[in-house]
Scaffold this active site. Structure first.
Site, short mmCIF file in Angstrom:
data_model
loop_
_atom_site.label_atom_id
_atom_site.label_comp_id
_atom_site.label_asym_id
_atom_site.label_seq_id
_atom_site.Cartn_x
_atom_site.Cartn_y
_atom_site.Cartn_z
N GLU A 149 0.81 -1.22 0.00
CA GLU A 149 0.00 0.00 0.00
C GLU A 149 0.85 1.27 0.00
O GLU A 149 0.42 2.30 -0.52
CB GLU A 149 -0.96 0.01 1.19
CG GLU A 149 -2.09 -1.02 1.07
CD GLU A 149 -1.72 -2.40 1.61
OE1 GLU A 149 -0.53 -2.63 1.92
OE2 GLU A 149 -2.62 -3.25 1.73
N PHE A 200 -11.32 -7.92 13.40
CA PHE A 200 -10.23 -8.32 12.52
C PHE A 200 -9.94 -7.20 11.50
O PHE A 200 -10.85 -6.67 10.88
CB PHE A 200 -10.59 -9.61 11.77
CG PHE A 200 -9.51 -10.05 10.80
CD1 PHE A 200 -8.26 -10.40 11.27
CD2 PHE A 200 -9.75 -10.07 9.44
CE1 PHE A 200 -7.26 -10.78 10.39
CE2 PHE A 200 -8.76 -10.45 8.54
CZ PHE A 200 -7.51 -10.80 9.03
N GLN A 201 -8.68 -6.85 11.37
CA GLN A 201 -8.22 -5.79 10.48
C GLN A 201 -8.91 -4.45 10.76
O GLN A 201 -9.12 -3.64 9.86
CB GLN A 201 -8.37 -6.18 9.00
CG GLN A 201 -7.43 -7.34 8.64
CD GLN A 201 -7.23 -7.53 7.16
OE1 GLN A 201 -8.12 -7.26 6.35
NE2 GLN A 201 -6.06 -8.00 6.77
N LYS A 241 -17.67 -1.34 5.72
CA LYS A 241 -18.14 -2.30 4.73
C LYS A 241 -19.66 -2.29 4.60
O LYS A 241 -20.19 -2.44 3.50
CB LYS A 241 -17.65 -3.70 5.12
CG LYS A 241 -17.70 -4.68 3.96
CD LYS A 241 -17.02 -5.99 4.32
CE LYS A 241 -17.04 -6.95 3.13
NZ LYS A 241 -16.42 -8.23 3.46
N MET A 287 24.44 9.03 1.98
CA MET A 287 24.32 10.29 2.71
C MET A 287 24.58 10.08 4.20
O MET A 287 25.22 10.90 4.85
CB MET A 287 22.93 10.91 2.48
CG MET A 287 22.83 12.35 2.92
SD MET A 287 23.96 13.44 2.01
CE MET A 287 22.89 14.05 0.71
#
Lengths: 583, 186
Positions: free
Chosen positions: A52, A114-115, A164, A481
């Site tokens: 993502e 969940f999630q 949802k 760097m």
């Protein structure tokens, strides 16, 4: 006109009505109804990324190269938390991004489902605004408002969290109404302040334009107006990392980039000028160096669409809040009406002074026949690609600074780099977003091997969608760097700034079904670059470069613009303890 | 004056004093913020203060316009003039913020705070507490044989003074609402 449809269908319909053609995303449980609708249509292309974070950076690349908002669709929980780095990156660089996240059903919110994650809570500080939509009837208006907020005023990322059950439920869909929002930041600058600035331009003996990403964000017209103003007045112009391309690198008044690794002539002009005109930049600490020694002799004008940028860091004498294009148009109008006056004689002398500084040739480096110097690699890349329809992205580090120094940008929206947040792993997914928006163009990600590995999974995306992105990796087997700072600041104790187990990039490319090219001899470099350019498909170009090259010029932390280091010989003991606490 | 419809391009004429005011002197300002009454809006305001390291001395919030869906947040903060200007500008950037008013500079304003104090005592101290409450025009809202709950409204320093007097007289609990403030006049 309102129509009845499910929330999931509304999402797709709203995106179509907003003119979205590409969405970067990754499915999951909480966005399945939306993905079902994506499956059932052909107007919007969905690009399946491999992480993502990559989706958000790809959307950033899309947005920065087109000027349109980038759109991301991800699931709840880990999908949303993985997007956080990209959101923060977009916030720091003012990039318009609309992220749609799935959420657990409203009746499960707060139950540690969940999630489940508190997505609006987590992303509140890293978005311009965000919404949790609990009612399907509110969904379409919220998505349209999200696009408005992302693009109006100072652009930035927004997020809409969609449970949802809201996706499944039916509600009434309303199309976009541009006037619906109370959020309408003003774009016109104050004429009194603009007139004061014009009067200052007329009198200035050593003026300089200091431009930033605001010029790019304002649109192509802003760059055109800026060019007109610079050519008409003969005032030298420098730019931040974010603003490269607004004024062409081939333009006669171009000073090059300013700041910590900016050009000597640009920083000296900033230090010695008597009128500093900041257009769409924000006096970032990479630019100012030591605040109390920053451009000590100048009157300062600041044009910015965000009032909070003004007087945040540097005291401003002439503050102008407005959109760059609108303000520049008014400046030109007033300046012309007042007789197009400048102190031409003084400006000519000032230009001669700039020419003197330029003779220092601050980007000079000692080339080698044995190893490829990273600067040389970029010089050759520039020479062999500058006539192409070319877009450049970068990762973060030494290679990024060298790319900004050695590549020339003639137009805006051609240079995509993580400026404010400095996100390693930005460049590769960004190059994918750029290539999606410009399928025929040459898109090159100038990378370091360490940054590139942070989002290397997106090789799968590049191959799947046949995106011929060129990954030009300057491989020094170091975090260059970090290594440079450890050398200068931490007694050459190179704590964890190298990798002992780098992949064979050619085999890695082949494993993904792409092409890999290895180059380690400067004599082979041109042929190898041409091989990369001529290959129709994604390429990983593993350019083994000098391992201990440092990036110069450099303003050490805590020092002023006129205290730049030009090369290795000047580096001994220059950064005191006070400077070393700065980043 | 609206934070998001800044008159005349937000220059010296606007509520935001964009002229440099860099000084080290700490000032106390009362800022009224009119916000859309939507979930999370208070978290946005508080997050701004904590995220950018600004001070909150007191903060009150309640819906003030039910039909217009607006809440009013009154914040008392301290900072240098530059920080105060930043706070106002940063508040103005928050999307659901409609208006930002600096009541300290926009004209004379009145500030009031309500406090409730529980004082537990007996005998002479009990009489003295009641006598002082009368002087401060505090009301008794609850009483038992050995305690009072006083209610007092006033400027914060008046409440400070009353609380200081009650401390030796058996002050056991103190609840304060924080400042509500309005500009004087029309």
């Amino acid at each position: 006109m309102t129509r009845e449809m499910t929330g999931a269908k509304m999402v797709v319909q709203a995106l179509k009505d907003q003119g979205v053609d590409t969405v970067f995303g990754y499915p999951g449980g909480a966005v399945l109804p939306i993905y079902d609708e994506v499956f059932l249509q052909n107007d919007i292309r969905h690009i399946l990324v491999r992480h993502e974070q990559g989706a958000v950076h790809a959307a950033e690349g899309y947005a920065r190269s087109t000027g349109k908002p980038g759109v991301v669709l991800v699931t709840s929980g880990p999908g949303a938390t993985n997007a956080v780095t990209g959101l923060t990156d977009a916030l720091m660089d003012s990039i318009p991004i609309v992220v749609l996240t799935g959420q657990v059903p409203t009746f499960m919110i707060g139950s540690d489902a969940f999630q489940e994650a508190d997505t609006v809570g987590i992303t509140r500080p890293c978005t311009k605004h965000n919404w949790l939509v609990k009612d399907t009837d509110r969904l379409s208006a919220t998505i349209h408002e999200a696009f408005h907020v992302a693009t109006a005023g100072r652009p930035g990322p927004v997020l809409v969290d969609i449970p949802k059950d809201v996706q499944f439920a039916t509600g009434s869909y309303a199309g976009p109404k541009p006037t619906a929002s109370h959020y309408q930041p003003p774009v016109k600058g104050d004429m009194e302040e603009i007139t004061e600035l014009v009067a200052a331009i007329e009198k200035a003996k050593r003026p300089v334009f200091y431009t930033g990403g605001g010029v790019i964000n304002s649109g192509k017209a802003a760059s055109q107006l800026l060019r007109e103003l610079v050519e008409a007045t003969g005032i030298p112009i420098t730019s931040t990392l974010m603003g490269l391309g607004a004024y062409p690198a081939s333009g006669q008044h171009w000073l090059g980039m300013l700041g910590m690794h900016g050009l000597y002539e640009a920083n000296m002009a900033m230090h010695d000028c008597d009128l500093l005109i900041n257009i769409g930049a924000r006096f970032d600490d990479r630019i100012t160096g030591r605040i109390d020694a920053f451009s000590p002799k100048s009157k300062k004008a600041h044009i910015d669409i965000d009032p909070s940028s003004i007087n945040k860091v540097i005291k401003t004498d002439i503050p102008i809040v407005g959109d760059v294009a609108h303000v520049l148009e008014d400046i030109l109008k007033v300046w012309k009406a007042r007789g197009r006056k400048t102190d031409a004689e003084a400006i000519r002398k000032w230009q001669m002074q700039v020419a003197e500084w330029r003779k220092i040739n601050c980007l000079a480096f000692t080339n080698s026949e044995k190893s490829i110097k990273p600067q040389y690699a970029l010089q050759r890349l520039e020479a062999l690609t500058k006539d192409h329809d070319r877009y450049i992205t970068t990762e973060v580090g030494q290679h990024q600074m060298w790319a900004a120094q050695f590549l020339g940008f003639e137009d805006p929206n051609r240079w995509m780099t993580s400026g404010g947040l400095g996100t390693m792993g930005y460049g590769f997914p960004a190059s994918i977003g750029v290539q999606m928006a410009h399928p025929e163009a040459l898109v090159i990600n100038v990378a370091g091997e360490a940054s590139w590995l942070m989002n290397m999974q997106e090789m799968g995306t590049a191959v799947q969608y046949r995106l011929p992105v060129k990954q030009f990796i300057l491989n020094n087997e170091r975090l260059g760097m970090v290594r440079q700072w450890q050398e200068l600041l931490h007694g050459e104790r190179y704590s964890h700034s190298w990798s002992e187990a780098l992949p064979d990039f050619v085999k890695l490319a082949e494993a993904f079904g792409a092409k890999g090219i290895l180059c380690k001899d400067p004599a082979d470099l041109d042929d190898a670059i041409m091989e990369m350019l001529n290959y129709d498909g994604p390429v990983i170009f593993d350019c083994l470069v000098e391992k201990h090259e440092n990036c110069f010029p450099m303003i050490p932390s805590g020092k002023a613009h006129n205290e730049m280091l030009l090369g290795e010989a000047e580096t001994q003991g220059v950064i005191d303890t006070k400077g070393s606490v700065l980043v | 004056m609206s934070a998001l419809h800044i008159k005349k391009g937000a220059t010296r004429h606007s509520a935001y004093n964009l002229r440099p005011t860099f000084s080290d002197v700490q000032e106390r300002h009362t800022i009224a913020v009119l916000v859309e009454n939507e979930p999370g809006v208070l978290a946005r305001v508080i997050g701004l203060f904590s995220g950018r390291g600004y001070n909150i001395e007191s903060l009150t919030v309640a819906e003030v316009d039910h039909t217009g869906h607006l809440s009013r947040i009154t914040i008392v903060t301290t900072g240098t003039p530059q920080v105060i200007e930043q706070i106002k500008a940063q508040l103005g950037r928050i999307v659901p913020v409609h208006e930002v008013h600096d009541l300290t500079v926009e004209g004379a304003s009145v500030e009031r705070e309500l406090a409730m104090l529980k004082v537990v005592n007996s005998g002479e101290k009990r009489v003295e507490a009641l006598r002082l409450a009368d002087i401060f025009r505090a009301n008794v809202v609850d009483s038992t044989l050995n305690s009072f709950v006083f209610e007092i409204t006033g400027a914060p320093d008046k409440i400070d003074a009353f609380a200081d007097l009650m401390r030796p007289l058996g002050l056991s609990e103190l609840a304060r609402t924080g400042v509500a403030a309005l500009l004087r006049g029309d």
